[in-house]
Design a protein around this motif. Structure first.
Motif, PDB file in Angstrom:
ATOM      1  N   ARG A   1       0.832  -1.234   0.167  1.00  0.00           N
ATOM      2  CA  ARG A   1       0.058  -0.188   0.208  1.00  0.00           C
ATOM      3  C   ARG A   1       0.795   1.250  -0.001  1.00  0.00           C
ATOM      4  NH1 ARG A   1      -5.479  -1.122   0.731  1.00  0.00           N
ATOM      5  NH2 ARG A   1      -5.757  -3.270   0.233  1.00  0.00           N
ATOM      6  N   VAL A   2       2.083   1.159   0.995  1.00  0.00           N
ATOM      7  CA  VAL A   2       2.764   2.494   0.868  1.00  0.00           C
ATOM      8  C   VAL A   2       4.220   2.529   0.376  1.00  0.00           C
ATOM      9  CG1 VAL A   2       1.205   3.274   2.677  1.00  0.00           C
ATOM     10  CG2 VAL A   2       3.453   2.068   3.332  1.00  0.00           C
ATOM     11  N   GLY A   3       4.428   1.207   0.059  1.00  0.00           N
ATOM     12  CA  GLY A   3       5.767   0.992  -0.505  1.00  0.00           C
ATOM     13  C   GLY A   3       7.001   0.607   0.691  1.00  0.00           C
ATOM     14  N   LYS A   4       7.979   0.040  -0.083  1.00  0.00           N
ATOM     15  CA  LYS A   4       9.136  -0.285   0.906  1.00  0.00           C
ATOM     16  C   LYS A   4       9.489   0.697   2.170  1.00  0.00           C
ATOM     17  CE  LYS A   4      10.124  -4.493  -0.852  1.00  0.00           C
ATOM     18  NZ  LYS A   4      10.224  -5.773  -0.309  1.00  0.00           N
TER      19      LYS A   4
ATOM     20  N   SER B   1     -10.803  -4.017   5.817  1.00  0.00           N
ATOM     21  CA  SER B   1      -9.946  -5.243   5.032  1.00  0.00           C
ATOM     22  C   SER B   1      -8.621  -4.887   5.621  1.00  0.00           C
ATOM     23  CB  SER B   1      -9.983  -4.811   3.594  1.00  0.00           C
ATOM     24  OG  SER B   1      -9.638  -3.733   3.310  1.00  0.00           O
ATOM     25  N   SER B   2      -8.130  -3.934   6.030  1.00  0.00           N
ATOM     26  CA  SER B   2      -6.818  -3.726   6.497  1.00  0.00           C
ATOM     27  C   SER B   2      -6.778  -4.430   7.873  1.00  0.00           C
ATOM     28  CB  SER B   2      -6.530  -2.163   6.854  1.00  0.00           C
ATOM     29  OG  SER B   2      -6.426  -1.515   5.429  1.00  0.00           O
ATOM     30  N   HIS B   3      -7.642  -4.303   8.763  1.00  0.00           N
ATOM     31  CA  HIS B   3      -7.713  -4.970  10.021  1.00  0.00           C
ATOM     32  C   HIS B   3      -7.471  -6.189   9.879  1.00  0.00           C
ATOM     33  CE1 HIS B   3      -8.924  -1.400  12.731  1.00  0.00           C
ATOM     34  NE2 HIS B   3      -7.772  -1.349  12.006  1.00  0.00           N
ATOM     35  N   MET B   4      -8.273  -7.051   9.110  1.00  0.00           N
ATOM     36  CA  MET B   4      -8.262  -8.585   8.920  1.00  0.00           C
ATOM     37  C   MET B   4      -7.175  -8.986   8.290  1.00  0.00           C
ATOM     38  SD  MET B   4     -12.304  -9.084   6.848  1.00  0.00           S
ATOM     39  CE  MET B   4     -12.313 -10.901   7.080  1.00  0.00           C
ATOM     40  N   VAL B   5      -6.367  -8.098   7.679  1.00  0.00           N
ATOM     41  CA  VAL B   5      -4.978  -8.522   7.373  1.00  0.00           C
ATOM     42  C   VAL B   5      -3.878  -8.427   8.364  1.00  0.00           C
ATOM     43  CG1 VAL B   5      -3.013  -8.085   5.727  1.00  0.00           C
ATOM     44  CG2 VAL B   5      -5.375  -8.136   4.798  1.00  0.00           C
TER      45      VAL B   5
ATOM     46  N   LYS C   1       3.200   7.790  -0.786  1.00  0.00           N
ATOM     47  CA  LYS C   1       1.929   6.765  -0.589  1.00  0.00           C
ATOM     48  C   LYS C   1       1.418   6.935   1.003  1.00  0.00           C
ATOM     49  CE  LYS C   1       3.086   3.899  -4.536  1.00  0.00           C
ATOM     50  NZ  LYS C   1       3.314   2.565  -4.881  1.00  0.00           N
ATOM     51  N   VAL C   2       0.210   6.806   0.905  1.00  0.00           N
ATOM     52  CA  VAL C   2      -0.636   6.295   2.350  1.00  0.00           C
ATOM     53  C   VAL C   2      -1.670   5.496   2.320  1.00  0.00           C
ATOM     54  CG1 VAL C   2      -2.052   8.496   1.835  1.00  0.00           C
ATOM     55  CG2 VAL C   2      -1.348   8.311   4.194  1.00  0.00           C
ATOM     56  N   GLN C   3      -1.741   5.070   3.483  1.00  0.00           N
ATOM     57  CA  GLN C   3      -2.877   3.927   3.839  1.00  0.00           C
ATOM     58  C   GLN C   3      -3.793   4.667   4.575  1.00  0.00           C
ATOM     59  OE1 GLN C   3      -4.036   1.560   2.474  1.00  0.00           O
ATOM     60  NE2 GLN C   3      -4.912   0.283   3.608  1.00  0.00           N
ATOM     61  N   VAL C   4      -4.852   4.885   4.338  1.00  0.00           N
ATOM     62  CA  VAL C   4      -5.927   5.653   5.255  1.00  0.00           C
ATOM     63  C   VAL C   4      -7.330   4.826   5.421  1.00  0.00           C
ATOM     64  CG1 VAL C   4      -6.712   7.248   3.402  1.00  0.00           C
ATOM     65  CG2 VAL C   4      -6.944   7.815   5.570  1.00  0.00           C
ATOM     66  N   PHE C   5      -7.736   4.811   6.624  1.00  0.00           N
ATOM     67  CA  PHE C   5      -9.184   4.255   6.784  1.00  0.00           C
ATOM     68  C   PHE C   5      -9.851   4.722   8.088  1.00  0.00           C
ATOM     69  CE2 PHE C   5      -5.537   1.430   8.002  1.00  0.00           C
ATOM     70  CZ  PHE C   5      -5.568   1.297   9.512  1.00  0.00           C
TER      71      PHE C   5
ATOM     72  N   THR D   1      -7.597   6.925  10.587  1.00  0.00           N
ATOM     73  CA  THR D   1      -6.063   6.414  10.839  1.00  0.00           C
ATOM     74  C   THR D   1      -5.488   6.334   9.556  1.00  0.00           C
ATOM     75  OG1 THR D   1      -6.638   5.001  12.585  1.00  0.00           O
ATOM     76  CG2 THR D   1      -4.652   4.511  11.692  1.00  0.00           C
ATOM     77  N   TYR D   2      -4.100   7.005   9.441  1.00  0.00           N
ATOM     78  CA  TYR D   2      -3.244   6.762   8.345  1.00  0.00           C
ATOM     79  C   TYR D   2      -1.715   6.506   8.554  1.00  0.00           C
ATOM     80  CZ  TYR D   2      -1.717  11.632   9.832  1.00  0.00           C
ATOM     81  OH  TYR D   2      -1.001  12.793  10.310  1.00  0.00           O
ATOM     82  N   ILE D   3      -1.124   5.736   7.689  1.00  0.00           N
ATOM     83  CA  ILE D   3       0.087   4.929   7.936  1.00  0.00           C
ATOM     84  C   ILE D   3       0.778   5.540   6.408  1.00  0.00           C
ATOM     85  CG2 ILE D   3       1.379   3.008   7.939  1.00  0.00           C
ATOM     86  CD1 ILE D   3      -1.272   1.731   8.983  1.00  0.00           C
TER      87      ILE D   3
END
Length: 559
Positions: free
Chosen positions: A27-30, A309-313, A433-437, A453-455
């Motif tokens: 989602r956000v890269g290495k 989906s994020s929390h399930m992973v 990149k950012v993962q946001v939910f 939340t964002y990562i």
């Protein structure tokens, strides 16, 4: 032992499983972690205290001052991890009685010294930091030794505590007498009763027990001009309620020393249950219906598709989750669209059973698929672990932060989409990149809180990582203002949100707040710069109050 540069006990560790890391990298890269400063090198940067005439209760020890220099915002986190914590308080003290606090405030006034009240050090909005503009010496008053249950009126169900009591200690003392307060913010492990009141905190089961303002019945606050005593009268029409003056005061008026709170007999039964909805709208409409029908469950939460989906992973157990996904797909819930809701049932066995039955009936009406208590038990087991996940993420090279608001139901979905898009746009502008939910965490008949939340990956160094956070903070805060939401539903204002407060309170509202502060603290010694910004900052922030109309339209159109 409590960490000096992060959250909680250093014995607690929750490693990032390989599936979670792979997911985040997709989602956000290495990611590559930044180097952490060691304790000894950070300690060497604590300067000499500026206090010439110390009070007997004060400690000017460098370690005490370092451990009280920062809270838990991401900006604080970066400062601690880099080892650049300053500015520092000049001394720390631990009063044991209200009289100690009274004497300390009198001494501070005489010596022209500023004071920062300190509860559990869990602030994520800059409530407990010394600001760089402070020219006078600063003393941090740690309330942690004032933590006893002083009285329990079982007939009236009112408990009186020292305001420095932390969540676990408070509940343990009540449990021994068969009662509970029921206030469980995510920071519960470390945060304190006085801090909850001073920042208008909200616990995870506010739907049953209420927010802290419903629990706060009265108490005492020591101010620079005297003691404010608030009797625990159940209700009155005798002018303005002094409880409201204390609630959300964030240490600007004085220090809460005793708090009288409304407690409840310990519940016979408590359980948490999972329900999946085919899409966001059906889940949203169901929670709205449950809230407006006032079905007496104890908790309602709804994760949007990305958080689901994020929390399930991130939770791991891919084989078990794979079976669950296949079952849900057969029932019409498809990955990438489905949302999970958590419902709490608390009370006597018969009461909890009836409330849950009513709630599940509503869920089915909106297409919800009830999967029972196993998912709820997993959530309950890890409900206070989330702050520790920041360590896990950080060690892998990821930074994580949150922001939140509250709006009416007609504006919930649009505001959520606008907030998330603002973060994504800020990331695009920075070339990252950012993962946001997001989830809805506190439901009311009128509306709901929205918690995002964002990562993102840390940058090549600390200054650039801090700048990324500042850009995200600005974008998310401006989006909240443009959507008409509160700048904070449960985290308070502190320093981080102070420039956005005039947009919510208006010019007259800010004047009232400032006048109250000047009345109660004429010498200007109480928690400087928090809640109500200094005049220069507030003047600058008036631009936020009336964001350029074109910009408002651009923000709103992203939804």
């Amino acid at each position: 032992m409590r960490r000096w540069n992060g959250w909680g006990d250093d014995a607690n560790n929750f490693p990032l499983n390989k599936h979670a890391r792979k997911f985040l990298e997709s989602r956000v890269g290495k990611a590559k972690a930044l180097p952490d400063a060691d304790f000894k090198s950070a300690l060497k940067k604590v300067p000499e205290s500026r206090i010439d005439n110390p009070h007997p209760l004060l400690s000017t020890d460098a370690e005490d001052r370092l451990r009280h220099a920062r809270g838990q915002s991401l900006e604080d986190w970066l400062a601690m991890r880099e080892g650049e914590l300053g500015p520092f308080p000049d001394a720390v003290c631990w009063p044991e009685t209200s009289e100690d606090v009274k004497q300390l405030l009198a001494w501070a006034g005489e010596q022209n010294i500023k004071v920062i009240p300190y509860g559990g050090g869990t602030s994520v909005a800059g409530h407990i930091i010394a600001t760089s503009s402070d020219k006078r010496p600063i003393v941090t008053i740690d309330m942690g030794r004032m933590r006893q249950l002083e009285d329990l009126d079982t007939a009236s169900q009112i408990a009186t505590f020292g305001a420095g009591v932390a969540g676990p200690d408070l509940e343990a003392q009540l449990k021994a007498r068969g009662y509970t307060l029921g206030h469980y913010p995510q920071s519960w492990e470390l945060s304190t009763l006085g801090g909850w009141i001073a920042t208008r905190s909200s616990g995870q089961q506010s739907y049953r027990y209420g927010r802290i303002e419903q629990m706060f019945a009265g108490g005492e606050m020591e101010t620079p001009i005297g003691t404010l005593e608030i009797p625990e009268i159940p209700a009155n029409s005798a002018g303005q309620d002094m409880r409201e003056l204390v609630l959300g005061s964030e240490g600007r008026l004085g220090i809460i020393t005793k708090a009288k709170v409304r407690v409840t007999p310990k519940a016979e039964h408590e359980s948490f249950h999972g329900v999946f909805f085919p899409n966001w709208q059906q889940g949203h409409d169901c929670l709205q219906a449950i809230g407006q029908e006032k079905i007496p469950v104890s908790m309602l939460r709804l994760s949007n598709p990305e958080e689901t989906s994020s929390h399930m992973v991130l939770a791991g157990h891919p084989y078990l989750l794979g079976g669950l996904k296949r079952y849900l797909k057969l029932r019409g819930c498809h990955e990438g669209q489905m949302c999970v809701a958590m419902i709490g049932a608390t009370g006597s066995k018969s009461f909890a059973k009836t409330a849950l039955k009513q709630a599940i009936k509503q869920c089915k009406r909106f297409g919800g698929i009830y999967i029972g208590a196993p998912l709820g038990k997993k959530w309950e087991h890890s409900r206070f672990r989330s702050p520790y996940v920041r360590h896990t993420m950080w060690d892998a090279g990821f930074a994580v932060d949150t922001f939140e608001t509250c709006v009416k139901w007609s504006n919930v979905s649009k505001t959520m989409q606008t907030m998330e898009q603002a973060v994504k746009d800020a990331a695009q502008e920075m070339g990252v990149k950012v993962q946001v939910f997001t989830h809805l965490s506190h439901v009311y008949a009128q509306g709901s809180s929205i918690y995002t939340t964002y990562i993102f990956n840390v940058a090549k160094d600390y200054p650039e990582t801090l700048q990324r956070w500042k850009n995200f903070k600005k974008a998310s805060s401006e989006a909240i203002v443009a959507c008409g939401g509160t700048i904070s539903h449960q985290h308070g204002v502190g320093v981080d949100h102070a420039s956005y407060l005039p947009a919510e309170k208006g010019e007259l509202g800010m004047k009232v707040m400032r006048n109250n502060i000047q009345l109660m603290d004429p010498g200007g010694i109480m928690n400087p710069g928090k809640l109500v910004a200094d005049i220069e900052t507030e003047v600058d922030s008036l631009a936020v109050q009336s964001l350029d109309k074109k910009k408002q339209q651009q923000i709103k159109q992203t939804a």
